[in-house]
Design an enzyme around this catalytic site. Structure first.
Site, PDB file in Angstrom:
ATOM      1  N   TYR A 184      14.533  30.311   6.857  1.00 35.14           N
ATOM      2  CA  TYR A 184      13.383  31.082   7.357  1.00 35.14           C
ATOM      3  C   TYR A 184      13.351  31.135   8.884  1.00 35.14           C
ATOM      4  CZ  TYR A 184      11.470  30.555   2.625  1.00 35.14           C
ATOM      5  OH  TYR A 184      11.270  30.587   1.275  1.00 35.14           O
ATOM      6  N   LYS A 195       0.844  -1.200   0.000  1.00 37.64           N
ATOM      7  CA  LYS A 195       0.000   0.000   0.000  1.00 37.64           C
ATOM      8  C   LYS A 195       0.879   1.250   0.000  1.00 37.64           C
ATOM      9  CE  LYS A 195      -0.387  -0.265   4.998  1.00 37.64           C
ATOM     10  NZ  LYS A 195      -0.963   0.454   6.103  1.00 37.64           N
TER      11      LYS A 195
HETATM   12  C1  LIG Z   1      -4.306  -3.908   7.846  1.00 37.82           C
HETATM   13  C2  LIG Z   1      -2.810  -3.882   7.779  1.00 37.82           C
HETATM   14  N1  LIG Z   1      -2.138  -5.037   7.705  1.00 37.82           N
HETATM   15  C3  LIG Z   1      -0.794  -5.065   7.654  1.00 37.82           C
HETATM   16  C4  LIG Z   1      -0.063  -3.903   7.668  1.00 37.82           C
HETATM   17  C5  LIG Z   1       1.445  -3.989   7.609  1.00 37.82           C
HETATM   18  O1  LIG Z   1       2.000  -3.533   8.814  1.00 37.82           O
HETATM   19  P1  LIG Z   1       3.578  -3.532   8.979  1.00 37.82           P
HETATM   20  O2  LIG Z   1       4.096  -2.485   8.075  1.00 37.82           O
HETATM   21  O3  LIG Z   1       3.807  -3.234  10.428  1.00 37.82           O
HETATM   22  O4  LIG Z   1       4.041  -4.878   8.593  1.00 37.82           O
HETATM   23  C6  LIG Z   1      -0.727  -2.675   7.750  1.00 37.82           C
HETATM   24  C7  LIG Z   1       0.031  -1.427   7.801  1.00 37.82           C
HETATM   25  O5  LIG Z   1      -0.226  -0.513   8.494  1.00 37.82           O
HETATM   26  C8  LIG Z   1      -2.146  -2.665   7.799  1.00 37.82           C
HETATM   27  O6  LIG Z   1      -2.825  -1.518   7.855  1.00 37.82           O
END
Ligand SMILES: Cc1ncc(COP(=O)(O)O)c(C=O)c1O
Length: 388
Positions: free
Chosen positions: A276, A44
């Site tokens: 700044y 993601k």
């Molecule tokens: C639903 C879900 N699963 C898994 C993950 C992966 O988490 P991590 O990056 O700690 O492995 C996330 C990330 O925030 C998440 O939102």
């Protein structure tokens, strides 16, 4: 979404080098911890800033069998780019692209009745069976179905299965405090997850996968692995929390190196205000280096006065405020030429700071440091092909 760029022949203003060989090795190191569970590569948010498509490909090449995204649009983009196999997405709002998701063979997450109604409606219209994963809120208090509402959701899902509209492929949840060893919520969530999945199975659901583990749970809590783990940050070679250990403690290597070319080096007198607000004043005659990245590139403004950068063999510190496109470091009299490499963070083995160092300097987590690097910074994907 960032696509693989050619290795630059000329220095660029700034670039994020993404070592896909390290990513593959990290996936393999994570898989070596599993006994029977599969691995979902969480890609993601453009693979936490690393470039979703090349990272997804590399993760699959190293044995991941699922891809995970937050939004359906992210998942659809992966499918459109030709990524095969199982892709799950979990962050839906009413009116979302259910039909497109079904047509693209995605696994979609349902946390409540409105979503179940929308996905069954879309499946009826498509004349296809939707792959649905029911999400339980076992204690995170974010998305997911509350235990009290679970019987209704399970009953309606069973009816939709009987009508051929959906297949419940997974039951899942997410931890609140897996990065805090010994936190009492961990066992409480695990107990609730076991109860909620057992209830759903007693009622007749037959999910392919039950999953709750994120990176910290994958690394430190083997009892949470069930059938599938969802790893994001660890795959990118970043530790979920300094409290748990360094990436090297887990056999992981940071994947992203963020570099810029010094835009200017100049000598200034003592008492000179910098950037700044003049929050830094040169303590005496010195040299300044101009690093041409700023908060528009994802450099936190909170790094003002604190962010570390390796330049000419030494750690330098952001002097004064980070501006939109640039910040200044005090080079303490050194005069590296303009064009010298400024390494903000990387694996750390050439003496450069790490994303964890930046997180500490900015009072945030390393997840945010890598994920926030902006679209103006080209990603240069290295080691895309397996050697040997
Ligand atoms: C639903 C879900 N699963 C898994 C993950 C992966 O988490 P991590 O990056 O700690 O492995 C996330 C990330 O925030 C998440 O939102």
């Amino acid at each position: 979404m960032n696509e693989t760029a050619a290795v630059p022949t000329a220095p660029l203003r700034a670039r994020a080098e993404i070592d896909l060989g390290a990513l593959r090795a990290n996936v393999r190191a994570l898989r070596a911890r599993l006994t029977g569970a599969a691995l979902m590569a969480v890609v993601k948010s453009d693979a936490y800033g690393h470039g979703a498509v090349p990272c997804a490909r590399a993760a699959l090449a190293a044995g991941a069998t699922w891809l995970g995204t937050a939004t359906p649009e992210e998942a659809l983009a992966l499918r459109a780019a030709g990524l095969p196999g199982r892709i799950m997405c979990w962050l839906w709002v009413p009116g979302g692209p259910w039909r497109e998701a079904i047509d693209a063979d995605l696994d979609v997450s349902v946390s409540g009745m409105w979503a179940l109604r929308e996905v069954t409606g879309a499946a009826r219209a498509a004349g296809r069976t939707a792959r649905v994963q029911l999400k339980a809120d076992t204690g995170l208090g974010r998305n997911g179905c509350q235990p009290g509402d679970w019987p209704e959701l399970v009953a309606e899902a069973l009816k939709a299965e009987a009508d051929g509209l959906i297949k419940v492929t997974g039951l899942w949840s997410h931890f609140a405090c897996a990065d805090e060893p010994g936190h009492p919520s961990i066992t409480a969530q695990l107990d609730r997850f076991r109860e909620m999945t057992a209830y759903a199975e007693e009622q007749g659901l037959r999910p392919e996968v039950r999953h709750i583990a994120n990176s910290p749970a994958t690394l430190t809590l083997p009892e949470t692995h069930f059938d599938l783990v969802r790893t994001g940050i660890a795959m990118y070679g970043v530790s979920p929390s300094p409290e748990l250990g360094t990436p090297a403690d887990f056999g992981l290597r940071p994947v992203m190196t963020l570099r810029a070319s010094l835009a200017l080096v100049k000598r200034v007198p003592g008492g000179h205000g910098i950037s700044y607000g003049h929050h830094y004043t040169t303590p005496g005659e010195t040299t300044l280096g101009l690093v041409p990245v700023g908060y528009a590139d994802g450099i936190p403004r909170h790094a003002s006065g604190t962010g570390p950068v390796l330049i000419d063999g030494k750690w330098r510190t952001v002097a004064g405020r980070v501006a939109m496109d640039q910040f200044v470091v005090d080079l303490g009299g050194d005069e590296p030429p303009a064009g010298t490499d400024a390494v903000l963070f990387g694996p750390g083995d050439a003496g450069e700071p790490t994303a964890e160092d930046w997180a500490q300097a900015c009072g945030t987590i390393a997840y945010e440091i890598v994920t926030r690097i902006g679209a103006r910074v080209p990603r240069v994907h290295l080691n895309g092909e397996e050697k040997g």
